[in-house]
Motif scaffolding. Structure first.
Motif, PDB file in Angstrom:
ATOM      1  N   ALA A 262       0.840  -1.195   0.000  1.00  0.00           N
ATOM      2  CA  ALA A 262       0.000   0.000   0.000  1.00  0.00           C
ATOM      3  C   ALA A 262       0.876   1.247   0.000  1.00  0.00           C
ATOM      4  CB  ALA A 262      -0.910  -0.006   1.218  1.00  0.00           C
TER       5      ALA A 262
ATOM      6  N   SER B 254      -2.599   4.584  -2.907  1.00  0.00           N
ATOM      7  CA  SER B 254      -3.694   3.614  -2.835  1.00  0.00           C
ATOM      8  C   SER B 254      -4.606   3.939  -1.648  1.00  0.00           C
ATOM      9  CB  SER B 254      -3.139   2.204  -2.674  1.00  0.00           C
ATOM     10  OG  SER B 254      -2.345   2.106  -1.490  1.00  0.00           O
ATOM     11  N   HIS B 255      -4.043   4.633  -0.657  1.00  0.00           N
ATOM     12  CA  HIS B 255      -4.778   5.013   0.545  1.00  0.00           C
ATOM     13  C   HIS B 255      -4.434   6.460   0.878  1.00  0.00           C
ATOM     14  CE1 HIS B 255      -4.502   0.647   0.704  1.00  0.00           C
ATOM     15  NE2 HIS B 255      -5.504   0.616   1.571  1.00  0.00           N
TER      16      HIS B 255
ATOM     17  N   ARG C 241     -10.862  10.754   2.857  1.00  0.00           N
ATOM     18  CA  ARG C 241     -11.461  10.866   4.188  1.00  0.00           C
ATOM     19  C   ARG C 241     -10.740  11.925   5.029  1.00  0.00           C
ATOM     20  NH1 ARG C 241     -12.228   6.017   8.729  1.00  0.00           N
ATOM     21  NH2 ARG C 241     -12.680   7.410  10.469  1.00  0.00           N
TER      22      ARG C 241
ATOM     23  N   HIS D 235       4.518  -1.118   4.527  1.00  0.00           N
ATOM     24  CA  HIS D 235       3.868  -0.335   3.483  1.00  0.00           C
ATOM     25  C   HIS D 235       4.582   1.008   3.342  1.00  0.00           C
ATOM     26  CE1 HIS D 235       0.697  -3.255   3.103  1.00  0.00           C
ATOM     27  NE2 HIS D 235       0.352  -3.131   4.391  1.00  0.00           N
TER      28      HIS D 235
ATOM     29  N   ASN E 152      -7.895   1.887  10.490  1.00  0.00           N
ATOM     30  CA  ASN E 152      -7.055   0.925   9.794  1.00  0.00           C
ATOM     31  C   ASN E 152      -7.017   1.233   8.307  1.00  0.00           C
ATOM     32  OD1 ASN E 152      -9.354  -0.390   8.519  1.00  0.00           O
ATOM     33  ND2 ASN E 152      -9.773  -1.271  10.539  1.00  0.00           N
ATOM     34  N   LEU E 153      -6.189   0.494   7.577  1.00  0.00           N
ATOM     35  CA  LEU E 153      -5.997   0.767   6.156  1.00  0.00           C
ATOM     36  C   LEU E 153      -7.292   0.674   5.358  1.00  0.00           C
ATOM     37  CD1 LEU E 153      -2.595  -0.839   5.056  1.00  0.00           C
ATOM     38  CD2 LEU E 153      -3.187   1.582   5.230  1.00  0.00           C
ATOM     39  N   GLN E 154      -8.122  -0.269   5.710  1.00  0.00           N
ATOM     40  CA  GLN E 154      -9.373  -0.446   4.969  1.00  0.00           C
ATOM     41  C   GLN E 154     -10.233   0.813   5.034  1.00  0.00           C
ATOM     42  OE1 GLN E 154     -11.517  -3.971   6.082  1.00  0.00           O
ATOM     43  NE2 GLN E 154     -13.272  -3.519   4.773  1.00  0.00           N
ATOM     44  N   ASP E 155     -10.131   1.535   6.163  1.00  0.00           N
ATOM     45  CA  ASP E 155     -10.942   2.735   6.352  1.00  0.00           C
ATOM     46  C   ASP E 155     -10.522   3.877   5.426  1.00  0.00           C
ATOM     47  OD1 ASP E 155     -12.327   1.512   8.449  1.00  0.00           O
ATOM     48  OD2 ASP E 155     -10.853   2.180   9.936  1.00  0.00           O
TER      49      ASP E 155
ATOM     50  N   ARG F 151      -8.881   3.539   2.277  1.00  0.00           N
ATOM     51  CA  ARG F 151      -8.592   3.178   0.883  1.00  0.00           C
ATOM     52  C   ARG F 151      -9.269   4.191  -0.043  1.00  0.00           C
ATOM     53  NH1 ARG F 151      -6.801  -0.894  -2.211  1.00  0.00           N
ATOM     54  NH2 ARG F 151      -6.455  -2.288  -0.442  1.00  0.00           N
TER      55      ARG F 151
ATOM     56  N   SER G  50     -10.855   5.549  -3.583  1.00  0.00           N
ATOM     57  CA  SER G  50     -11.560   5.040  -4.748  1.00  0.00           C
ATOM     58  C   SER G  50     -10.719   5.334  -5.993  1.00  0.00           C
ATOM     59  CB  SER G  50     -12.932   5.703  -4.875  1.00  0.00           C
ATOM     60  OG  SER G  50     -12.781   7.109  -4.974  1.00  0.00           O
TER      61      SER G  50
END
Length: 270
Positions: free
Chosen positions: A2, A61-62, A110, A135, A258-261, A263, A265
């Motif tokens: 990432a 990516s994030h 975000r 990462h 966390n990373l998922q939060d 990411r 688009s």
């Protein structure tokens, strides 16, 4: 792997705003509605352009736009002089902050703000955790306070100069390695944060001292450490420890993110 881009929100926004405000200075206390609308609209547009450019240049990516919470006062309580010289946010900018945050979110980036934490500590914590998991972490800021993180593999990007900081550029500017900067600022002072340092210790003598060891303690134990300088540091030991504490970034906050939060688009072409 990432690639995580962490934007120091107010560092970026205040500089963008200053450019838009400059043609109208000095601003009257009661700003005309047309002037107010023009400055705020221009700032919103410039932020959108800056975010789009950063996504193009850095290809993350994030990503996360981090704002100061405003409720963190522990540094001021320990050291009342800390940031005592900092100018308050211009009223016109404060008024439009909610719209700027909304614009940022609409672009798929975000925003994060936690009342009890300064943005610097939030960003430092996330960046170090990202690196710990192998990462890539890129901090977007012109704040020199992030430079010590270079030693931990964190990248620092200047959105205005469009360049990355490097260990070599830090040594050229300050004369010490990134991991020595907090000790160096504690000795010579840091005007940005209103830290006075130790009277009588200038950049040159501090630089020569820090060449004797990786840490201040190592340098003081070196046989070539000047006796007068060593005594002066010993006499001001408590002040130096205090300055070091308030200047060092926190990297172990519990943020619940966390990373998922964060990411991003996929950007639409064009």
């Amino acid at each position: 792997m990432a690639r995580v881009v962490l934007i120091d929100a107010l560092n970026l926004i205040r500089r963008l705003y200053a450019v838009q405000e400059r043609p109208y200075l000095p601003l009257a206390e009661d700003v005309a509605d047309t002037t107010r609308a023009q400055i705020q609209s221009n700032t919103r547009q410039m932020l959108k352009q800056a975010i789009a450019r950063l996504r193009q240049e850095l290809q993350p990516s994030h990503g996360l736009m981090v704002f100061d919470g405003g409720g963190s006062q522990w540094r001021q309580q320990l050291c009342p002089c800390y940031k005592a010289n900092r100018k308050p946010m211009p009223a016109l900018l404060a008024e439009v902050l909610p719209e700027l945050q909304q614009d940022t979110e609409q672009l798929g980036l975000r925003c994060f703000k936690q009342n009890e934490y300064e943005a610097d500590d939030v960003i430092a914590t996330i960046a170090c955790k990202v690196r710990l998991h192998q990462h890539e972490a890129i901090i977007v800021s012109t704040d020199k306070g992030y430079l010590p993180l270079l030693n931990q593999g964190v990248q620092i990007y200047d959105a205005f100069g469009r360049n990355f900081a490097s260990v070599a550029s830090v040594k050229e500017k300050f004369g010490v390695a990134p991991e020595q900067l907090v000790s160096w600022w504690s000795l010579v002072g840091d005007s940005t944060n209103n830290i006075p340092g130790v009277a009588g210790i200038g950049p040159k003598s501090a630089e020569e001292l820090m060449q004797l060891g990786n840490s201040l303690n190592q340098a003081l134990q070196h046989p070539d450490c000047p006796k007068k300088l060593k005594q002066k540091i010993i006499d001001h030991k408590q002040d130096i420890l205090l300055y070091t504490q308030v200047l060092a970034l926190q990297t172990n906050l519990e943020l619940g993110i966390n990373l998922q939060d964060i990411r991003l688009s996929v950007q639409e072409p064009g």
